[in-house]
Design a protein around this motif. Structure first.
Motif, short mmCIF file in Angstrom:
data_model
loop_
_atom_site.label_atom_id
_atom_site.label_comp_id
_atom_site.label_asym_id
_atom_site.label_seq_id
_atom_site.Cartn_x
_atom_site.Cartn_y
_atom_site.Cartn_z
N GLY A 1 0.83 -1.19 0.00
CA GLY A 1 0.00 0.00 0.00
C GLY A 1 0.87 1.25 0.00
O GLY A 1 2.08 1.20 0.19
N ARG A 2 0.24 2.40 -0.21
CA ARG A 2 0.99 3.64 -0.22
C ARG A 2 0.17 4.75 0.43
O ARG A 2 -1.05 4.68 0.53
N LYS A 3 0.88 5.74 0.84
CA LYS A 3 0.26 6.89 1.49
C LYS A 3 -0.18 7.88 0.42
O LYS A 3 0.58 8.22 -0.47
N VAL A 4 -1.44 8.35 0.52
CA VAL A 4 -1.99 9.31 -0.44
C VAL A 4 -2.42 10.55 0.35
O VAL A 4 -3.19 10.45 1.31
N CYS A 5 -1.90 11.69 -0.06
CA CYS A 5 -2.25 12.94 0.60
C CYS A 5 -2.91 13.88 -0.41
O CYS A 5 -2.44 14.02 -1.53
N SER A 6 -4.01 14.52 0.04
CA SER A 6 -4.72 15.46 -0.82
C SER A 6 -5.42 16.48 0.05
O SER A 6 -6.19 16.11 0.96
N GLY A 7 -5.16 17.75 -0.21
CA GLY A 7 -5.84 18.83 0.53
C GLY A 7 -5.57 18.81 2.02
O GLY A 7 -6.45 19.12 2.80
N GLY A 8 -4.41 18.39 2.42
CA GLY A 8 -4.04 18.39 3.83
C GLY A 8 -4.42 17.14 4.59
O GLY A 8 -4.01 16.96 5.73
N SER A 9 -5.19 16.26 4.01
CA SER A 9 -5.51 15.01 4.71
C SER A 9 -4.85 13.85 3.97
O SER A 9 -4.70 13.85 2.75
N CYS A 10 -4.43 12.87 4.74
CA CYS A 10 -3.74 11.71 4.17
C CYS A 10 -4.45 10.42 4.57
O CYS A 10 -5.09 10.35 5.62
N TYR A 11 -4.34 9.47 3.72
CA TYR A 11 -4.85 8.14 4.03
C TYR A 11 -3.94 7.12 3.36
O TYR A 11 -3.09 7.44 2.53
N TYR A 12 -4.09 5.87 3.75
CA TYR A 12 -3.28 4.80 3.19
C TYR A 12 -4.14 3.91 2.31
O TYR A 12 -5.20 3.46 2.72
N ARG A 13 -3.65 3.66 1.12
CA ARG A 13 -4.29 2.68 0.24
C ARG A 13 -3.75 1.31 0.64
O ARG A 13 -2.55 1.15 0.83
#
Length: 155
Positions: A67-79
């Motif tokens: 999985g990888r870390k995805v950040c967008s608009g200041g929030s991040c989540y992990y796929r």
């Protein structure tokens, strides 16, 4: 999907380069071309009887994509990671033995296997003649539509 395209591109590249490489042929100077073709067919048939096709289905091991870390608009989540199946393929386990048997049979008939450069221009009428001529730097070989091989003394 991208992985499938890269595998297909590699396969096309491999097949393209194989079509440009040297042609393995059996050769014995002065031998009748018809006798060579008859001997080659007989040895191939005998090798096939002695080492028949024995296909086995095999599978490459599965591949894990982490999985990888995805950040967008200041929030991040992990796929999450995922597993991809390994490709399934077929292997004829008797093919190397069959090739050795054919080569040995042809050697007992006085032929040796050599690699000649591929003819640049296919020309079925330009075969060396009824007998195999001496080889030169200009000698080349071509595969015919019927599966036989023609050796020419000129490129």
């Amino acid at each position: 999907m991208c992985k499938d395209r890269s595998i297909m591109a590699a396969l096309v590249l491999l097949l393209g380069t194989a079509a440009c490489g040297p042609v393995p042929v059996y050769y014995r100077q002065g031998a009748d071309v018809s006798l060579l073709q008859s001997d080659e067919l007989g040895c191939a048939a005998q090798a096939l009887r002695d080492a028949p096709v024995a296909n086995q289905i095999r599978q490459h091991p599965p591949v894990f994509y982490p999985g990888r870390k995805v950040c967008s608009g200041g929030s991040c989540y992990y796929r999450p990671g995922y597993w991809a199946d390994g490709g399934i393929y077929t292997v004829d386990v008797n093919k190397p033995l069959r090739q050795r048997l054919e080569k040995s049979c042809m050697a007992t008939k006085g032929y040796q296997q050599i690699a000649l450069k591929r003819c640049t221009r296919p020309n079925p009428a330009a075969v060396a003649g009824p007998q195999l001529a001496p080889l030169s730097d200009a000698s080349c070989a071509q595969r015919n539509k019927d599966g036989s091989t023609s050796i020419r003394t000129g490129g």
